[in-house]
Motif scaffolding. Structure first.
Motif, short mmCIF file in Angstrom:
data_model
loop_
_atom_site.label_atom_id
_atom_site.label_comp_id
_atom_site.label_asym_id
_atom_site.label_seq_id
_atom_site.Cartn_x
_atom_site.Cartn_y
_atom_site.Cartn_z
N SER A 181 28.31 43.70 26.59
CA SER A 181 29.37 42.11 26.80
C SER A 181 30.47 42.45 25.95
N GLN A 186 34.53 36.27 24.35
CA GLN A 186 35.14 35.57 25.45
C GLN A 186 36.43 34.77 24.72
N SER A 187 36.59 34.95 23.36
CA SER A 187 37.63 34.18 22.75
C SER A 187 38.31 35.14 21.89
N ASP A 235 36.82 35.82 18.27
CA ASP A 235 35.63 36.63 18.54
C ASP A 235 35.88 38.16 18.52
N PRO A 277 40.99 41.15 28.01
CA PRO A 277 41.24 40.38 29.28
C PRO A 277 41.41 41.38 30.30
N ILE A 306 38.00 42.36 31.55
CA ILE A 306 37.18 41.31 32.20
C ILE A 306 37.79 41.31 33.70
#
Length: 645
Positions: free
Chosen positions: A319, A322-323, A326, A622, A625
């Motif tokens: 994974s 997401q921020s 993090d 980003p 993703i």
């Protein structure tokens, strides 16, 4: 004497076997035209957006010419309303299957030949490329003198010429501004160029916005000399280009200076720095760019740090954070790398991956150069076509679509693979460069030098404090003291920021024998691990094109083969001792890069850009993703065409 081999011109090795990049008569006609295209890209200007589009449009030419003769597949442009154009089609006599092969190859060849001849007519390598196109067409048994587009009588050559004409017309109205050599129509930089040959970055206006590079000798990533010393922002409005699988639901439209910027898969703004209050995500900005300088301290093979770079230790990420806050737990700030845990076993052999111990400084340098796509490269999207072709040549690969059903003949496999990968690479360019153009984000060389100009941001009571400066990190980012060797003859550098980092190109007098190494330097003299005639790509950093392209490609290869693993459970590339690095000597030992899965290779690509000094973490995740989403969508849409749906 070290043999100079530009790193990207050497293809992936599988089990020690290397193939060349020349077209071979035994290859499918689609493969031969793809190889001719890749060869032309290598001697053109370094334009990853333009070449992602060239790869996709050539894939359309090959696919539509193939699908025309297929009983199930649906064409993309021929007779279809794709991209707002109308490539009218009045029918074509299709013979029975045993007689289709030659006609199909003729149509494919003329379509590719006409398109490539036009697209590369103004390339710096145009003469060589056109000779290659002419030779291939003749070798396949066809004459370039056949220029008719009247296919009503059943001429396969005319059908190919007509299809190429349709694609060319489509390209003239797809938003790329091809007629004006893909020039920008609105974008203007807010910052004057940085001159990295001089200390610091004293003229920067906005530490959050992109800055061009001004050099005495400016050579683009393909090895072409750029007059004027500074390259403009490449493709800042590329979000306007007609995509493949991107949808209106993926699109956001913003306006700046009266111009609309189209952004697909908008990730939101990157971390920016507030130099007056330090508010917002200023600390994440400072941490991310500082990490880039810290990781450049990992580029010394003599530091005695050894790493196991086998798939048993690296890869297998599950994974992504997401921020932005993090990100600090995902990357190892001081030692390098990420949270990858490796694979317990090679699923194809059932055995553990053998350890692969090398100096970290060799691994990181090889990584930075292998994935950098420098001189004589196919650019990042083309690099993944090279990887695809090597996978296709592997004896353990079964050419079953999605790993299921019957074996496909080489031509059908190649055509479908190129169409899916081409669509994904094109969409990755449209999305990533739309984001780059809108957010206009700064690169590490500008940010690091710019923050260092202001001072340090960690200790208000210590000298040279500025809330917009560099955060201190003992052993990596410190202040110059009076007794420091860097203090200067008159103490003029006391209080400045110093970095423990790669020493830079001024410490390499002869790339055949010298290694710059790592040591303390003034931050105002920090360089990315790049050629001194290049320094950093001529476009904004956020989001990383490498991360976006690579993750999209990894998803395509995974879906196409029905297997996340390279054939046999491992892909390899060996950089030979003292015979691989371009702008300094090395590596100090043979370094074999290894990947269990296509996603592992993609993730390694992303990390290479941080060690290369090109991207901070904020650019990276980003892009990964977005690339994953693009790859899955592009493959799903391509499959619908294959199924005639």
């Amino acid at each position: 004497m070290k043999k100079f081999i530009p790193f990207i011109t050497i293809i992936l090795l599988f089990f020690g076997c290397q193939s060349d990049k020349t077209t071979q008569p035994g290859q499918s006609v689609a493969r031969q035209w793809n190889e001719a295209l890749l060869a032309a890209i290598r001697i053109d200007f370094a334009r990853p957006t333009v070449h992602a589009r060239n790869l996709f449009h050539t894939a359309i030419a090959l696919y539509d010419a193939w699908a025309l003769y297929d009983d199930t597949a649906q064409t993309y442009l021929l007779g279809q309303p794709a991209g707002g154009t109308n490539c009218a089609f009045n029918g074509f006599p299709i013979p029975a299957e045993p007689h289709r092969k030659k006609l199909r190859e003729e149509t494919m060849s003329f379509a590719a030949y006409r398109l490539l001849s036009l697209r590369f007519q103004n390339s710096p390598g145009s003469a060589e490329s056109q000779t290659r196109f002419n030779t291939l067409l003749a070798r396949l048994g066809f004459s370039a003198a056949d220029t008719s587009t009247d296919y009503s009588g059943g001429s396969a050559a005319a059908m190919g010429n007509y299809l190429a004409q349709c694609i060319i017309s489509y390209g003239f109205q797809d938003g790329s501004n091809e007629q004006s050599s893909y020039a920008s129509r609105s974008y203007l930089p807010v910052n004057p160029p940085i001159v990295p040959e001089l200390p610091g970055n004293p003229d920067i206006i906005d530490l959050n916005r992109w800055q061009a590079i001004s050099l005495t000798l400016n050579i683009d990533q393909a090895g072409n000399i750029i007059p004027g010393g500074s390259s403009p922002f490449l493709s800042p409005e590329w979000g306007l280009v007609t995509p493949f699988s991107l949808t209106p639901g993926d699109l956001s439209i913003y306006q700046r200076d009266g111009f609309d910027y189209w952004v697909y898969h908008d990730p939101g703004p990157p971390p920016t720095i507030d130099v007056t209050s330090g508010s917002g995500l200023s600390s994440e900005y400072q941490w991310g760019f500082s990490l880039v300088s810290i990781w450049s301290s990992h580029l010394d093979p003599s530091d005695q740090v050894l790493w196991d770079i086998s798939p048993g230790t690296l890869g297998n990420l599950q994974s992504f954070p997401q921020s932005f806050p993090d990100f600090r737990t995902f990357y190892d700030t001081l030692n390098g790398g990420d949270l990858a845990t490796g694979h317990a076993l090679n699923p194809r052999t059932g055995e553990a991956y053998a350890p692969n111990i090398v100096p970290r400084g060799d691994y990181t340098r090889v990584l930075a150069e292998y994935w950098a796509d420098g001189p004589d490269s196919e650019t990042p999207p083309g690099h993944w076509f090279v990887i695809l072709n090597e996978v296709n040549d592997h004896p353990l690969l079964e050419k079953k679509f999605k790993g299921e059903g019957p074996l496909l003949d080489p031509l059908e496999w190649d055509v479908k693979a190129y169409f899916a990968l081409g669509g994904a690479m094109h969409d990755a360019a449209v999305s990533a460069w739309g984001i780059k153009g809108w957010y206009d984000y700064i690169r590490p060389v500008s940010a690091i030098r710019g923050m260092a100009e202001r001072g340090q941001s960690s200790e208000p009571a210590s000298p040279n404090y500025d809330i917009g400066g560099m955060p201190l990190e003992a052993g990596f980012v410190e202040l110059v003291t009076a007794d420091d060797p860097l203090a200067g003859d008159s103490g003029e550098h006391v209080g400045k920021i110093k970095l423990f980092a790669w020493l830079g190109p001024n410490f390499v007098a002869d790339a055949e024998t010298d290694t710059a190494g790592v040591g303390w330097i003034l931050a105002e003299n920090w360089w990315p691990y790049q050629r001194p005639s290049f320094v950093t790509p001529p476009f904004a950093g956020y989001v990383s094109g490498h991360s976006t392209y690579s993750r999209a490609a990894a998803e395509i290869l995974t879906q196409l083969t029905g297997d996340p693993f390279f054939p046999g459970g491992i892909g390899e590339y060996t950089a030979k001792k003292d015979d691989f690095l371009v702008f300094e000597n090395g590596p100090s030992t043979d370094v074999t890069l290894q990947w269990a899965t296509y996603r592992d290779a993609s993730d390694q690509t992303s990390l290479s850009r941080i060690w290369g000094g090109i991207h901070p973490p904020a650019d990276d995740i980003p892009g990964r993703i977005i690339g994953e989403s693009i790859g899955l969508s592009a493959f799903a849409l391509a499959e619908q065409y294959f199924l005639g749906q």
